[in-house]
Design a protein around this motif. Structure first.
Motif, PDB file in Angstrom:
ATOM      1  N   TYR A 122      13.680  -1.237  -7.847  1.00  0.00           N
ATOM      2  CA  TYR A 122      13.318   0.094  -7.381  1.00  0.00           C
ATOM      3  C   TYR A 122      13.985   1.141  -8.270  1.00  0.00           C
ATOM      4  CZ  TYR A 122      12.226  -1.712  -2.614  1.00  0.00           C
ATOM      5  OH  TYR A 122      11.720  -2.367  -1.527  1.00  0.00           O
ATOM      6  N   ILE A 123      13.286   2.236  -8.483  1.00  0.00           N
ATOM      7  CA  ILE A 123      13.924   3.491  -8.882  1.00  0.00           C
ATOM      8  C   ILE A 123      13.629   4.414  -7.713  1.00  0.00           C
ATOM      9  CG2 ILE A 123      14.117   5.384 -10.527  1.00  0.00           C
ATOM     10  CD1 ILE A 123      13.004   3.547 -12.696  1.00  0.00           C
ATOM     11  N   LYS A 124      14.681   4.746  -6.973  1.00  0.00           N
ATOM     12  CA  LYS A 124      14.531   5.460  -5.706  1.00  0.00           C
ATOM     13  C   LYS A 124      15.470   6.657  -5.666  1.00  0.00           C
ATOM     14  CE  LYS A 124      17.952   2.767  -3.226  1.00  0.00           C
ATOM     15  NZ  LYS A 124      18.301   2.439  -1.869  1.00  0.00           N
ATOM     16  N   GLU A 125      15.504   7.304  -4.501  1.00  0.00           N
ATOM     17  CA  GLU A 125      16.362   8.484  -4.318  1.00  0.00           C
ATOM     18  C   GLU A 125      16.150   9.463  -5.469  1.00  0.00           C
ATOM     19  OE1 GLU A 125      17.870   8.858  -1.469  1.00  0.00           O
ATOM     20  OE2 GLU A 125      17.431   6.806  -0.825  1.00  0.00           O
TER      21      GLU A 125
ATOM     22  N   LYS B  42      16.755  15.600 -12.141  1.00  0.00           N
ATOM     23  CA  LYS B  42      16.210  14.513 -12.974  1.00  0.00           C
ATOM     24  C   LYS B  42      17.055  13.251 -12.858  1.00  0.00           C
ATOM     25  CE  LYS B  42      13.914  17.689 -16.042  1.00  0.00           C
ATOM     26  NZ  LYS B  42      13.632  18.123 -17.383  1.00  0.00           N
ATOM     27  N   GLN B  43      17.288  12.868 -11.604  1.00  0.00           N
ATOM     28  CA  GLN B  43      18.149  11.731 -11.307  1.00  0.00           C
ATOM     29  C   GLN B  43      17.435  10.731 -10.409  1.00  0.00           C
ATOM     30  OE1 GLN B  43      22.362  12.514 -10.325  1.00  0.00           O
ATOM     31  NE2 GLN B  43      21.877  11.577  -8.352  1.00  0.00           N
ATOM     32  N   GLY B  44      17.729   9.448 -10.617  1.00  0.00           N
ATOM     33  CA  GLY B  44      17.202   8.386  -9.765  1.00  0.00           C
ATOM     34  C   GLY B  44      18.225   7.272  -9.646  1.00  0.00           C
ATOM     35  N   GLU B  45      18.016   6.423  -8.653  1.00  0.00           N
ATOM     36  CA  GLU B  45      18.936   5.323  -8.378  1.00  0.00           C
ATOM     37  C   GLU B  45      18.197   3.994  -8.465  1.00  0.00           C
ATOM     38  OE1 GLU B  45      21.009   3.332  -4.494  1.00  0.00           O
ATOM     39  OE2 GLU B  45      20.727   5.501  -4.465  1.00  0.00           O
ATOM     40  N   PHE B  46      18.800   3.032  -9.129  1.00  0.00           N
ATOM     41  CA  PHE B  46      18.261   1.678  -9.180  1.00  0.00           C
ATOM     42  C   PHE B  46      18.709   0.887  -7.956  1.00  0.00           C
ATOM     43  CE2 PHE B  46      17.968   1.971 -13.935  1.00  0.00           C
ATOM     44  CZ  PHE B  46      16.628   1.618 -14.036  1.00  0.00           C
ATOM     45  N   ALA B  47      17.816   0.042  -7.468  1.00  0.00           N
ATOM     46  CA  ALA B  47      18.146  -1.008  -6.502  1.00  0.00           C
ATOM     47  C   ALA B  47      17.351  -2.222  -6.971  1.00  0.00           C
ATOM     48  CB  ALA B  47      17.751  -0.602  -5.093  1.00  0.00           C
TER      49      ALA B  47
ATOM     50  N   GLN C 296       2.412   6.379  -7.151  1.00  0.00           N
ATOM     51  CA  GLN C 296       1.425   7.333  -7.671  1.00  0.00           C
ATOM     52  C   GLN C 296       1.856   8.776  -7.459  1.00  0.00           C
ATOM     53  OE1 GLN C 296      -1.949   5.900  -5.449  1.00  0.00           O
ATOM     54  NE2 GLN C 296      -2.529   4.430  -7.039  1.00  0.00           N
ATOM     55  N   ASN C 297       2.612   9.026  -6.386  1.00  0.00           N
ATOM     56  CA  ASN C 297       3.064  10.386  -6.063  1.00  0.00           C
ATOM     57  C   ASN C 297       4.454  10.703  -6.626  1.00  0.00           C
ATOM     58  OD1 ASN C 297       0.704  10.894  -4.623  1.00  0.00           O
ATOM     59  ND2 ASN C 297       1.585  10.149  -2.704  1.00  0.00           N
ATOM     60  N   ASP C 298       4.988   9.829  -7.480  1.00  0.00           N
ATOM     61  CA  ASP C 298       6.316  10.018  -8.078  1.00  0.00           C
ATOM     62  C   ASP C 298       7.420  10.191  -7.041  1.00  0.00           C
ATOM     63  OD1 ASP C 298       5.130   9.836 -10.557  1.00  0.00           O
ATOM     64  OD2 ASP C 298       5.091  11.996 -10.911  1.00  0.00           O
ATOM     65  N   GLU C 299       7.283   9.501  -5.890  1.00  0.00           N
ATOM     66  CA  GLU C 299       8.292   9.584  -4.833  1.00  0.00           C
ATOM     67  C   GLU C 299       9.306   8.447  -4.925  1.00  0.00           C
ATOM     68  OE1 GLU C 299       5.102  11.457  -1.641  1.00  0.00           O
ATOM     69  OE2 GLU C 299       5.786   9.399  -1.387  1.00  0.00           O
ATOM     70  N   GLU C 300       8.860   7.295  -5.369  1.00  0.00           N
ATOM     71  CA  GLU C 300       9.700   6.121  -5.538  1.00  0.00           C
ATOM     72  C   GLU C 300       8.921   5.162  -6.429  1.00  0.00           C
ATOM     73  OE1 GLU C 300      12.130   4.152  -2.238  1.00  0.00           O
ATOM     74  OE2 GLU C 300      10.438   2.762  -2.432  1.00  0.00           O
ATOM     75  N   PHE C 301       9.634   4.458  -7.290  1.00  0.00           N
ATOM     76  CA  PHE C 301       8.973   3.524  -8.200  1.00  0.00           C
ATOM     77  C   PHE C 301       9.463   2.117  -7.904  1.00  0.00           C
ATOM     78  CE2 PHE C 301       9.425   7.562 -10.569  1.00  0.00           C
ATOM     79  CZ  PHE C 301       8.080   7.874 -10.711  1.00  0.00           C
ATOM     80  N   LEU C 302       8.524   1.241  -7.558  1.00  0.00           N
ATOM     81  CA  LEU C 302       8.870  -0.162  -7.346  1.00  0.00           C
ATOM     82  C   LEU C 302       8.179  -0.991  -8.425  1.00  0.00           C
ATOM     83  CD1 LEU C 302      10.143  -2.516  -5.835  1.00  0.00           C
ATOM     84  CD2 LEU C 302       8.217  -2.450  -4.229  1.00  0.00           C
ATOM     85  N   PHE C 303       8.982  -1.800  -9.117  1.00  0.00           N
ATOM     86  CA  PHE C 303       8.485  -2.655 -10.192  1.00  0.00           C
ATOM     87  C   PHE C 303       8.685  -4.113  -9.812  1.00  0.00           C
ATOM     88  CE2 PHE C 303       9.880   1.314 -12.065  1.00  0.00           C
ATOM     89  CZ  PHE C 303       8.851   1.637 -12.932  1.00  0.00           C
TER      90      PHE C 303
ATOM     91  N   GLU D 248       0.833  -1.213   0.000  1.00  0.00           N
ATOM     92  CA  GLU D 248       0.000   0.000   0.000  1.00  0.00           C
ATOM     93  C   GLU D 248       0.860   1.252   0.000  1.00  0.00           C
ATOM     94  OE1 GLU D 248      -2.634  -0.470   3.364  1.00  0.00           O
ATOM     95  OE2 GLU D 248      -3.664  -2.177   2.422  1.00  0.00           O
ATOM     96  N   GLN D 249       1.914   1.245   0.819  1.00  0.00           N
ATOM     97  CA  GLN D 249       2.830   2.388   0.873  1.00  0.00           C
ATOM     98  C   GLN D 249       3.549   2.580  -0.462  1.00  0.00           C
ATOM     99  OE1 GLN D 249       6.315   1.817   3.275  1.00  0.00           O
ATOM    100  NE2 GLN D 249       6.751   4.008   3.397  1.00  0.00           N
ATOM    101  N   LYS D 250       4.041   1.496  -1.053  1.00  0.00           N
ATOM    102  CA  LYS D 250       4.791   1.595  -2.309  1.00  0.00           C
ATOM    103  C   LYS D 250       3.893   2.012  -3.476  1.00  0.00           C
ATOM    104  CE  LYS D 250       8.618   0.741  -0.388  1.00  0.00           C
ATOM    105  NZ  LYS D 250       9.496   1.893  -0.128  1.00  0.00           N
ATOM    106  N   VAL D 251       2.653   1.561  -3.481  1.00  0.00           N
ATOM    107  CA  VAL D 251       1.699   1.991  -4.520  1.00  0.00           C
ATOM    108  C   VAL D 251       1.481   3.500  -4.405  1.00  0.00           C
ATOM    109  CG1 VAL D 251      -0.712   1.865  -5.264  1.00  0.00           C
ATOM    110  CG2 VAL D 251       0.570  -0.246  -4.839  1.00  0.00           C
ATOM    111  N   LYS D 252       1.303   3.982  -3.180  1.00  0.00           N
ATOM    112  CA  LYS D 252       1.088   5.418  -2.955  1.00  0.00           C
ATOM    113  C   LYS D 252       2.315   6.227  -3.382  1.00  0.00           C
ATOM    114  CE  LYS D 252      -1.379   6.436   0.519  1.00  0.00           C
ATOM    115  NZ  LYS D 252      -1.870   6.557   1.893  1.00  0.00           N
ATOM    116  N   GLN D 253       3.510   5.738  -3.023  1.00  0.00           N
ATOM    117  CA  GLN D 253       4.744   6.421  -3.424  1.00  0.00           C
ATOM    118  C   GLN D 253       4.886   6.435  -4.944  1.00  0.00           C
ATOM    119  OE1 GLN D 253       7.538   4.086  -1.085  1.00  0.00           O
ATOM    120  NE2 GLN D 253       7.915   5.844   0.264  1.00  0.00           N
TER     121      GLN D 253
END
Length: 185
Positions: free
Chosen positions: A83-86, A92-97, A61-68, A54-59
């Motif tokens: 993840y695309i996080k940070e 316009k930068q993100g980090e993969f995990a 939707q809010n472009d805060e973190e993307f979990l695939f 639920e938290q990750k879906v919300k994040q």
């Protein structure tokens, strides 16, 4: 669906993923405890996994973190999480995990998924720089970075502290979108 390759599909996390994620985390607990301690502790039982999803879906939707999720198209078995996080929307930068299940390791799936998600991040999310941060001994992760054209940038001193361990130096790899390379020349 974000992308498909071979017999696998990459999708944004969704509300129905909790049970699969809980099972994946428990089955891969030993593989995840050093570099994914927070994901591990948030998915130790189905109730926690539901809250996590639920938290990750919300994040998402809010472009805060993307979990695939990376799932086998036919069996729907969860092969991995990416993840695309940070996210820094100013630069316009993100980090993969990423983590791959033990029974899917060594098939090149993570590299293919990172390649597809890098294209997605540049084309659809508007990111211009992607990072992978890996420990020098995590040869599988470094192999993913190099195989997907990320370039080593520098060593980050005391960047990550695993639970119960001393801080670790980590290696920073970056991939810059082609449109940025063209505009900078």
């Amino acid at each position: 669906m974000v992308a498909k390759f071979d017999a696998f599909a990459i999708n944004p996390i969704h509300d129905g993923d909790a049970w699969k994620i809980c099972n994946f985390i428990i089955a891969n607990e030993d593989r995840l405890k050093r570099y994914f301690p927070k994901t591990l502790e948030q998915n130790l039982n189905p109730t926690l996994s539901q809250l996590f999803v639920e938290q990750k879906v919300k994040q998402f939707q809010n472009d805060e973190e993307f979990l695939f999720t990376l799932k086998h198209s036919e069996t729907r078995a969860l092969a991995g999480l990416i993840y695309i996080k940070e996210l820094d929307w100013n630069t316009k930068q993100g980090e993969f995990a990423y983590c791959i299940g033990y029974n899917f390791e060594g098939q090149g799936l993570t590299s293919k998924a990172i390649d597809k998600l890098s294209q997605h991040a540049f084309s659809n999310l508007g990111l211009e720089t992607l990072q992978i941060i890996a420990h020098k001994d995590n040869l599988s992760s470094i192999k993913v970075a190099l195989k997907t054209n990320f370039k080593w940038v520098k060593t980050l001193i005391n960047e990550f502290t695993p639970i119960g361990e001393a801080p670790l130096d980590m290696e920073l790899y970056e991939l810059v979108s082609d449109s940025c390379k063209v505009s900078k020349t």
